[in-house]
Design a protein around this motif. Structure first.
Motif, PDB file in Angstrom:
ATOM      1  N   GLU A 793       0.829  -1.200   0.000  1.00 37.95           N
ATOM      2  CA  GLU A 793       0.000   0.000   0.000  1.00 37.95           C
ATOM      3  C   GLU A 793       0.868   1.258   0.000  1.00 37.95           C
ATOM      4  N   GLY A 794       2.037   1.192   0.661  1.00 37.09           N
ATOM      5  CA  GLY A 794       2.943   2.331   0.654  1.00 37.09           C
ATOM      6  C   GLY A 794       3.454   2.639  -0.735  1.00 37.09           C
ATOM      7  N   VAL A 795       3.801   1.598  -1.490  1.00 32.33           N
ATOM      8  CA  VAL A 795       4.234   1.797  -2.880  1.00 32.33           C
ATOM      9  C   VAL A 795       3.113   2.429  -3.693  1.00 32.33           C
ATOM     10  N   ARG A 796       1.911   1.894  -3.549  1.00 30.95           N
ATOM     11  CA  ARG A 796       0.768   2.423  -4.305  1.00 30.95           C
ATOM     12  C   ARG A 796       0.485   3.876  -3.937  1.00 30.95           C
ATOM     13  N   ARG A 797       0.559   4.195  -2.645  1.00 30.75           N
ATOM     14  CA  ARG A 797       0.276   5.564  -2.211  1.00 30.75           C
ATOM     15  C   ARG A 797       1.322   6.552  -2.752  1.00 30.75           C
ATOM     16  N   ILE A 798       2.593   6.157  -2.688  1.00 31.67           N
ATOM     17  CA  ILE A 798       3.648   7.045  -3.205  1.00 31.67           C
ATOM     18  C   ILE A 798       3.448   7.294  -4.693  1.00 31.67           C
ATOM     19  N   CYS A 799       3.147   6.249  -5.432  1.00 27.03           N
ATOM     20  CA  CYS A 799       2.927   6.402  -6.881  1.00 27.03           C
ATOM     21  C   CYS A 799       1.731   7.308  -7.156  1.00 27.03           C
ATOM     22  N   ALA A 800       0.662   7.127  -6.376  1.00 26.14           N
ATOM     23  CA  ALA A 800      -0.537   7.943  -6.586  1.00 26.14           C
ATOM     24  C   ALA A 800      -0.273   9.401  -6.239  1.00 26.14           C
ATOM     25  N   GLU A 801       0.405   9.643  -5.119  1.00 20.21           N
ATOM     26  CA  GLU A 801       0.628  11.014  -4.682  1.00 20.21           C
ATOM     27  C   GLU A 801       1.607  11.750  -5.580  1.00 20.21           C
ATOM     28  N   LEU A 802       2.546  11.015  -6.190  1.00 16.62           N
ATOM     29  CA  LEU A 802       3.535  11.658  -7.052  1.00 16.62           C
ATOM     30  C   LEU A 802       3.161  11.573  -8.527  1.00 16.62           C
ATOM     31  N   GLY A 803       2.015  11.030  -8.833  1.00 10.02           N
ATOM     32  CA  GLY A 803       1.543  11.012 -10.212  1.00 10.02           C
ATOM     33  C   GLY A 803       2.263  10.036 -11.110  1.00 10.02           C
ATOM     34  N   ILE A 804       2.863   8.984 -10.531  1.00  8.37           N
ATOM     35  CA  ILE A 804       3.516   7.954 -11.340  1.00  8.37           C
ATOM     36  C   ILE A 804       2.437   7.068 -11.941  1.00  8.37           C
ATOM     37  N   SER A 875       6.956  19.849 -13.524  1.00  7.65           N
ATOM     38  CA  SER A 875       6.175  21.092 -13.422  1.00  7.65           C
ATOM     39  C   SER A 875       4.684  20.802 -13.304  1.00  7.65           C
ATOM     40  N   LYS A 876       4.215  19.862 -14.112  1.00  7.53           N
ATOM     41  CA  LYS A 876       2.791  19.513 -14.050  1.00  7.53           C
ATOM     42  C   LYS A 876       2.453  18.841 -12.714  1.00  7.53           C
ATOM     43  N   GLU A 877       3.403  18.024 -12.252  1.00  9.60           N
ATOM     44  CA  GLU A 877       3.132  17.325 -11.002  1.00  9.60           C
ATOM     45  C   GLU A 877       3.097  18.283  -9.828  1.00  9.60           C
ATOM     46  N   LYS A 878       4.003  19.284  -9.835  1.00  6.76           N
ATOM     47  CA  LYS A 878       4.003  20.273  -8.761  1.00  6.76           C
ATOM     48  C   LYS A 878       2.693  21.054  -8.754  1.00  6.76           C
ATOM     49  N   GLU A 879       2.234  21.419  -9.948  1.00  8.10           N
ATOM     50  CA  GLU A 879       0.973  22.154 -10.063  1.00  8.10           C
ATOM     51  C   GLU A 879      -0.195  21.323  -9.534  1.00  8.10           C
ATOM     52  N   VAL A 936      10.029  16.436  -2.858  1.00  4.18           N
ATOM     53  CA  VAL A 936      10.705  15.407  -3.652  1.00  4.18           C
ATOM     54  C   VAL A 936      10.757  15.805  -5.118  1.00  4.18           C
ATOM     55  N   VAL A 937       9.639  16.325  -5.632  1.00  5.97           N
ATOM     56  CA  VAL A 937       9.615  16.783  -7.030  1.00  5.97           C
ATOM     57  C   VAL A 937      10.670  17.866  -7.241  1.00  5.97           C
ATOM     58  N   GLY A 938      10.787  18.750  -6.250  1.00  2.00           N
ATOM     59  CA  GLY A 938      11.784  19.819  -6.361  1.00  2.00           C
ATOM     60  C   GLY A 938      13.204  19.290  -6.419  1.00  2.00           C
ATOM     61  N   GLU A 939      13.452  18.142  -5.806  1.00  2.05           N
ATOM     62  CA  GLU A 939      14.810  17.586  -5.791  1.00  2.05           C
ATOM     63  C   GLU A 939      15.276  17.124  -7.164  1.00  2.05           C
ATOM     64  N   ILE A 940      14.345  16.768  -8.076  1.00  3.03           N
ATOM     65  CA  ILE A 940      14.783  16.310  -9.400  1.00  3.03           C
ATOM     66  C   ILE A 940      14.801  17.446 -10.417  1.00  3.03           C
TER      67      ILE A 940
END
Length: 942
Positions: A793-804, A875-879, A936-940
């Motif tokens: 569930e942690g993997v799924r949540r991270i992917c969902a929250e970061l738009g993967i 950029s889209k993910e941050k927005e 995290v998005v800002g780090e890349i």
């Protein structure tokens, strides 16, 4: 249905009728006489009216009772669910009289004997319709014991009860004020009166004032009334003894303007209120309940001014022969002509209406038969105080006790022809009353043959009060009575706790010396989605059979609104059911099982159950899930090894021990839920287990094993899956009898749990209900698999929250210091890859620094890291993340404002407030995670 047919999609209109016919043609639900009462379980079905048709209240009642009865039967108890139909005196007579009217006749033209024959003929034609509808819901009653309240043995029981109570001085005849329905032409019980609560902003009456002139010529006294026509029956004017305006008038008399009657002015502090109106009150003892009591206190004449048809009689003088409402205007006009009119003002009053005919009732002085209730109530009160009969929900105990301690004598006379005729005869020569078990040939007092039977019948509720024991053969001491009385449970609606439950309790204790039932379970009222009571006028009635079988929009609206035009009815229906306001095609066939499961999911404390059709669709989807999961499992367990005898053994793998532990939890929760009348908790537990734990998790954990595991592991997983599936069908069966019976019948016979006698059950209805022998709790396995679930569930949540995007070729790094947990993650690495669609799983240590540009989370001591570079548009993910934060903050602000309002917190139900607080915490956590994701998005992006 053959095994090949099981490959088709689930269709309740195919499955349910077939299993219904099998049940009806079987002896599966036949109870046995002669078994110890302690080993028997009995429910007497509250008998629906012979004129009735299935409504949502019936559907709820049948769901609850059938679930409880099936559970009892599967736990090995000698279970009797006894059905029957009530003769419904007023309702049935009205139906048949309407039929006669269409033929140009009436009951008086036929005469009593032929009219009763006509009612029996109607009953033979149409009276069984409700039973056929009850069968559609899957009711596992013992149809061989069905009773009708007018059957000869039931009639004998009614007569015996009446005579015994009369001989004991508990039934008597008296001339008292009663509620008279002019339309139904009978007395109506206080409990059968609808009180029409007026809207103060919309007056429904007029308060008319007029003057009585003092006989000595010294002045006048003004009174006000909403029923001027009754003034011709006035026999006093009452004032409060402390009202200084009238102290000099008490004892004087006034002259009635229309009839030859002198009326006293009396002091009565209970009737007259100095703060209301003029403070002076006209007293009409024969036509008002408060005035009646005043008349008894002050020894006033009681003059009846009404005929039974609602016209005024000779006592009304110049107004004799006029209808009561016509007379109202005539009296006002006559008072005005005499200069006695003192004006009128709009007024609101709570009209008393007959529940059956809705006509305004008239208080009328008539000789009637009564049951003396106080001596009967005392033992019933004691039985409840001692816990020999309990109420669930418990809050109803207080309501019951309040009514019982203030109980009034029960008027049991009804001026009908259809029903149990009063077994009393009156002697024309000596005036004696003869009450007898057999029809007498002559007066027992003087021997005269000039005796005439009382034409009245008994209140329908009188025979219903004997239902728990008369249906078992009382007054004979039958084997059935010894086996099944006292009954185990009385389940019914809270709205008839006084009509029926209390009276059954009193009669059972009086005639048999023991309570008629150990527990009383009271369910709520099914309303429309907005919480309004269902009625044809509101256009919000839903026929349960439309939900079960499916229906066109035209049929749905017609059933909801009666004869209203389609567009008008459709508008009302959409307003009542907002969740389906855009529905264009009508209802699909939800099936009885989905309807039952939905109704069972509501807590018993709910006095209102708001019918939500969108939620019902969710339970129809659950039926599909049960069907499809069973079909899928069968492709893997056809060659499963036989189920071991005795308790199911613990397998080696964590996954198998985990699902068995969760099954043990579900079994315990369902058994406890049924025991405590919390079918909502029982259904929630089995739903959670089947959908989320068995299907969403264990089946997925099984797939890699079935595809590539060693033979021994595959065999073990197959047996565990087969056992869980067979057990959960037994667990679901009381709530979803048809679907589970069909699915269970396709499972391999060698995995069925045997009966106590060692034999294999023929059908699911006869299988043993799950207990502790079916599964064992395993906290350690639960802890290990919780870590696995939390990781996935942690993997799924991270992917969902970061738009993967789903299916992206991600690399997942899992880090934990716990060697046991690391071993679990490595054991189920194939399942983790399958369920997260990860390309690669890497195991690491938390001591290593966290790389930049990775999504990060922690669950059950496991750190989850996912590099996001190449998988998102920064950029889209941050927005998107910033918009999600604003949305969460807006919702959070609204919740916080509500929770900071003392009025809301004080008024809202405690569970609603608790859910709001929980949601506020969830939103705060969500905002924190979203902000971390932005970082995290800002780090890349450098």
């Amino acid at each position: 249905m053959s095994t090949s047919d099981f490959t088709r999609p689930y269709d309740p209109n195919e499955v349910e009728p077939r299993w219904r016919e099998r049940e009806l043609s079987s002896t599966w639900f036949h109870a046995v006489d002669g078994v110890d009462n302690a080993k028997s379980f009995t429910i007497a079905l509250p008998p629906p009216n012979v004129t009735g048709s299935l409504h949502m209240g019936h559907a709820l009642m049948l769901t609850i009772q059938d679930s409880i009865a099936r559970h009892a039967r599967m736990t090995g108890q000698n279970t009797l669910w006894l059905p029957g139909i009530d003769h419904a005196g007023i309702a049935t007579q009205i139906v048949v009289e309407r039929e006669l009217k269409r033929e140009g006749s009436d009951r008086h033209a036929l005469g009593r004997e032929q009219f009763i024959e006509r009612v029996w003929e109607w009953k033979g034609r149409s009276g069984g319709r409700i039973f056929e509808q009850l069968k559609v819901m899957g009711s596992s009653v013992d149809w061989t014991r069905s009773k009708f309240t007018m059957d000869p043995d039931m009639s004998r029981a009614v007569r015996e009860a009446f005579v015994r109570l009369y001989e004991e001085g508990l039934i008597y005849r008296a001339n008292r004020l009663v509620n008279w329905s002019i339309k139904a032409q009978t007395v109506i019980s206080d409990l059968e009166v609808d009180r029409e609560e007026p809207d103060p902003a919309k007056p429904n009456a007029e308060l008319f004032s007029f003057a009585y002139l003092l006989e000595d010529g010294s002045g006048e006294i003004v009174v006000a009334t909403t029923r001027p026509e009754t003034m011709v029956g006035d026999t006093a004017i009452a004032v409060h003894p402390d009202d200084p305006r009238y102290q000099g008038l008490v004892g004087k008399r006034v002259k009635h303007p229309f009839v030859d009657r002198s009326i006293p002015i009396i002091a009565d502090g209970l009737l007259a209120d100095p703060t209301k109106g003029t403070g002076a009150v006209k007293v009409t003892p024969a036509h008002d309940f408060n005035d009646y009591e005043c008349g008894r206190r002050n020894n006033l004449a009681m003059i009846n001014i009404l005929n039974l048809d609602g016209t005024l009689n000779a006592e009304a003088g110049p107004f004799a022969g006029l209808d009561r409402f016509v007379a109202r205007e005539a009296v006002k006009a006559a008072l005005s002509e005499r200069g006695l009119d003192r004006g009128a003002t709009p007024h609101s009053i709570p009209y008393a209406r007959c529940q059956r005919t809705q006509d305004i009732l008239e208080p009328l002085l008539l000789p009637q038969w009564y049951v003396r209730m106080a001596p009967l109530a005392e033992p019933a009160i004691k039985a409840v105080e001692e816990g020999r009969t309990t109420f669930t929900p418990e809050e109803w105990t207080k309501t019951f006790m309040h009514w019982m301690t203030n109980i009034q004598d029960w008027c049991i006379s009804r001026q009908l022809w259809w029903g149990h005729q009063v077994p009393a005869w009156y002697c024309a020569d000596c005036g004696a009353t003869v009450v007898s078990r057999e029809d007498p040939a002559a007066c027992t007092g003087c021997g005269s043959a000039k005796i005439a039977r009382d034409p009245d019948v008994l209140d329908t509720w009188f025979s219903s009060a004997l239902w728990p024991f008369a249906t078992l053969g009382w007054p004979e001491q039958t084997a059935a009575l010894k086996t099944f009385y006292p009954t185990s449970v009385m389940e019914t609606g809270f709205d008839i706790i006084f009509f029926w439950v209390a009276r059954m309790l009193m009669m059972g204790l009086h005639f048999l010396g023991d309570v008629p039932f150990r527990r009383v379970l009271l369910h709520g009222m099914v309303c429309d989605e907005t919480g309004s009571k269902m009625s044809k006028v509101k256009g919000n009635v839903i026929d349960p059979l439309d939900l079960v079988n499916g229906a066109t929009l035209q049929d749905i609206v017609a059933h909801a609104s009666g004869s209203a035009p389609f567009q008008e009815g459709l508008q009302k229906f959409r307003k009542a059911y907002p969740s389906v306001s855009t529905m264009k095609e009508g209802f699909p066939a939800f099936g009885a099982d989905a309807v039952r499961f939905y109704l069972a999911s509501h807590p018993p404390q709910s006095r209102k159950i708001n019918l939500n059709l969108a939620r019902l669709q969710g339970y129809r989807d659950f039926c599909n899930k049960v069907w499809n999961a069973t079909r899928f499992a069968l492709t893997h367990i056809a060659d499963v090894a036989p189920r071991p005898t005795g308790p199911f053994p613990q397998p080696a793998s964590d996954a198998e021990r985990w699902i068995l532990s969760r099954l043990a939890h579900a079994v315990g929760a369902v058994n406890q839920g049924v025991k405590e009348f919390r079918l909502d908790e029982a259904t929630a537990a089995v739903y959670q287990f089947f959908w989320y734990e068995l299907c969403d998790w264990f089946l997925e954990l099984c797939k890699p094993v079935f595809e590539g595991g060693d033979e021994a592991t595959r065999a073990s997983f197959k047996l565990t899956l087969a056992h869980c599936l067979e057990t959960v069908h037994r667990l679901l069966h009381p709530f979803m009898p048809h679907l589970t019976a069909e699915c269970w019948s396709h499972l391999p016979e060698n995995i069925r749990r045997r009966r106590a006698d060692g034999g294999l059950p023929e059908v699911l209805s006869l299988a043993p209900f799950p207990d502790a022998g079916d599964a064992t709790p395993d906290p350690e396995a639960e802890r290990r698999i919780a870590a696995l679930q939390g990781t996935i569930e942690g993997v799924r949540r991270i992917c969902a929250e970061l738009g993967i995007k789903p299916g992206a070729a991600i690399t997942v790094t899992l880090r934990t210091d716990d060697e046991d947990t690391r071993g679990v993650l490595k054991t189920y690495e194939a399942q983790i890859r399958r369920l997260t669609r990860a390309r690669e799983i890497v195991h690491g240590s938390p001591s290593e620094p966290r790389p930049r540009g990775v999504g990060y989370g922690v669950s059950h001591g496991v750190e989850v890291l996912i590099p996001i570079a190449g998988h998102i548009d920064p950029s889209k993910e941050k927005e998107r993340l910033e918009k999600d934060i604003l949305k969460a903050q807006k919702e959070s602000s609204g919740l916080a404002g509500r929770l900071n309002n003392p009025d809301y917190v004080g008024r809202a139900p405690a569970d609603v407030v608790a859910k709001d607080r929980e949601r506020l915490t969830e939103l705060a956590d969500k905002v924190d995670r979203l902000r971390a994701a932005i970082a995290v998005v800002g780090e890349i992006t450098g």
